[in-house]
Scaffold this active site. Structure first.
Site, PDB file in Angstrom:
ATOM      1  N   GLN A 272       0.973  -1.266   0.094  1.00 50.55           N
ATOM      2  CA  GLN A 272       0.118  -0.147   0.078  1.00 50.55           C
ATOM      3  C   GLN A 272       0.967   1.175  -0.114  1.00 50.55           C
ATOM      4  OE1 GLN A 272      -3.337   0.194  -0.335  1.00 50.55           O
ATOM      5  NE2 GLN A 272      -3.755  -2.050  -0.208  1.00 50.55           N
ATOM      6  N   TYR A 301      -6.532 -11.524  -4.844  1.00 53.84           N
ATOM      7  CA  TYR A 301      -5.905 -10.632  -5.271  1.00 53.84           C
ATOM      8  C   TYR A 301      -5.084 -10.091  -3.785  1.00 53.84           C
ATOM      9  CZ  TYR A 301      -9.412 -10.027  -8.709  1.00 53.84           C
ATOM     10  OH  TYR A 301     -10.479 -10.372  -9.609  1.00 53.84           O
ATOM     11  N   GLU A 325      -2.812 -15.252  -5.307  1.00 56.57           N
ATOM     12  CA  GLU A 325      -2.179 -13.967  -5.970  1.00 56.57           C
ATOM     13  C   GLU A 325      -1.607 -14.447  -7.428  1.00 56.57           C
ATOM     14  OE1 GLU A 325      -0.549 -10.582  -7.381  1.00 56.57           O
ATOM     15  OE2 GLU A 325      -1.706 -10.742  -5.691  1.00 56.57           O
ATOM     16  N   ASP A 370      -9.143  -7.470  -3.013  1.00 56.73           N
ATOM     17  CA  ASP A 370      -8.408  -6.166  -3.182  1.00 56.73           C
ATOM     18  C   ASP A 370      -7.826  -6.149  -4.482  1.00 56.73           C
ATOM     19  OD1 ASP A 370      -7.223  -3.864  -2.957  1.00 56.73           O
ATOM     20  OD2 ASP A 370      -5.790  -4.178  -1.314  1.00 56.73           O
ATOM     21  N   CYS A 397      -9.794   0.503  -4.860  1.00 59.43           N
ATOM     22  CA  CYS A 397      -9.069   2.023  -5.323  1.00 59.43           C
ATOM     23  C   CYS A 397      -9.581   2.985  -6.141  1.00 59.43           C
ATOM     24  CB  CYS A 397      -7.407   1.908  -5.113  1.00 59.43           C
ATOM     25  SG  CYS A 397      -7.217   0.975  -6.768  1.00 59.43           S
TER      26      CYS A 397
END
Length: 440
Positions: A272, A301, A325, A370, A397
């Protein structure tokens, strides 16, 4: 060079992407560097006769909004530069009003793309991050271009023109203290910088060279104690995990710390950007997901395991967490970070394929996801619907992709039970949303 035409416009509502919407003789114009309600002079940057809409930058303010303030960074100020750099497009607006505008954008997207009536939904305000009174110094990850003179540079919105910079006020102070703006990066294509949250001081610099030997030469300019590595990837970001790293000074990874847990993040791994984001998001995901001992949870993710690790501890040895992932660099980080938790399975692969297999072999109680800015695709939404999982915690996001995916999930038997927005990107148009979807 032909001078671009100018117009005088009254700016209308805020739009997704950092624009205000104006109209001139029936044509829509997306204007940057303004505030709704202002009367401004704009310079047209895209104005083709056959274009569906035009684009423009504010160059003079005739009637200013009460929310306008002097921009904190000259390089990004459209009133002082013809081609302002990106990365701080809301720097001329008070932080409080920035959040009001972001909330308006999210509400509009959720209504138009998500199929919900935001005004009937008790739509949330954008929450500030504690201790961020000025909104500066929050970026723990930075990516710079290099100009023809070997200086760090950035470009403007939809522009290939590079502008050399001597500071970046949103960058973490530890990055600024390395002195990298005064260095010569000739032969380097891109420079990426990161600072650790574990000590708020340990810096890693990544150098993508376009000329053999340039990275080693550039590395010698950094003061002792700064970690420097060369990486081979020529496109995208080092966080994609598709490049190869070679440590030139110190090590090629950073130690991160979140809620008392340690994470090792290689230079090619994702983390992040905001210095407080990992902690804020972890706390909220745990509270909204409510993992219980013995439950089975998929973390899609999953990156380096930011959410997978605390989820695995919450479900205990009798539960399971599937950390999924696709990027090789972040997958390798997750393998290291979760290696001591037997209840955690770290799986690399395309999310929709792995999710289908996991949902077939396990009885999932919850899903955390995410995704990247583009959101999830139709196939992932379909797999989530088929899985029958009772609750989904979605970290996003991008308000547009979140709204579109809300429509996809609600069409497959879910309802948006809770939504909150955090201002993890001050002085930009970006925001971080967290939604909790429950099975109807």
């Amino acid at each position: 060079m032909t001078e671009s035409p100018t117009l005088t416009l009254r700016l209308g509502a805020i739009a997704h992407g950092g624009h205000t919407v104006a109209r001139h003789e029936g044509r829509v114009i997306f204007v940057r560097h303004g505030i709704p309600g202002e009367l401004v002079t704009v310079r047209l940057t895209e104005s083709g006769e056959n274009a569906k809409f035009w684009r423009a930058d504010v160059v003079e303010v005739q009637e200013a909004s009460e929310h306008r303030v002097p921009h904190f960074w000259a390089a990004a100020d459209a009133l002082r530069r013809r081609d302002p750099v990106g990365g701080a497009e809301f720097g001329h607006i008070t932080l409080e009003h920035q959040r009001e505008l972001k909330a308006a954008v999210a509400a509009e997207q959720l209504t138009r793309l998500g199929g919900l009536k935001a005004e009937d939904y008790n739509f949330p305000a954008v929450q500030p991050v504690a201790g961020q009174d000025d909104g500066l110094g929050w970026r723990t990850r930075m990516s710079y271009s290099v100009d023809a003179d070997g200086k760090l540079a950035m470009s403007g919105f939809r522009s290939n023109t590079l502008t050399a910079i001597d500071s970046m006020p949103l960058a973490h102070p530890a990055i600024e203290r390395t002195g990298l703006y005064a260095m010569d990066f000739s032969g380097i294509e891109r420079v990426e910088a990161a600072v650790s949250s574990a000590d708020d001081a340990n810096v890693l610099i990544l150098l993508a060279e376009s000329r053999p030997g340039a990275a080693r030469k550039a590395a010698r300019q950094f003061p002792e104690g700064v970690n420097v590595a060369a990486f081979s990837q020529q496109g995208g970001s080092a966080a994609d995990g598709r490049g190869e790293l070679q440590a030139l000074a110190g090590r090629s990874w950073l130690q991160e710390s979140v809620l008392g847990e340690g994470f090792r993040i290689t230079g090619e791994g994702f983390w992040q950007v905001h210095r407080a984001a990992a902690t804020v998001l972890s706390e909220r995901v745990l509270e909204l997901t409510e993992p219980a001992r013995g439950e089975q949870i998929a973390d899609l993710y999953a990156g380096a395991g930011l959410f997978s690790l605390p989820l695995a501890k919450a479900v205990g040895p009798e539960g399971r967490v599937f950390s999924i992932e696709g990027a090789p660099g972040t997958y390798a980080d997750a393998k290291k970070n979760l290696r001591e938790l037997r209840q955690a399975s770290v799986i690399r692969g395309r999310v929709e394929r792995v999710l289908r297999q996991v949902a077939r072999d396990a009885q999932l109680d919850a899903v955390v996801l995410d995704p990247p800015r583009a959101g999830i695709d139709k196939q992932v939404a379909a797999e989530l619907g088929s899985s029958g999982v009772s609750r989904i915690c979605y970290v996003s996001c991008d308000p547009a992709s979140f709204a579109r995916d809300t429509a996809r999930l609600t069409s497959r038997g879910y309802e948006l039970a809770h939504m909150e927005i955090h201002d993890l990107y001050p002085h930009t148009h970006h925001m971080e949303s967290i939604g909790l979807f429950v099975r109807r």
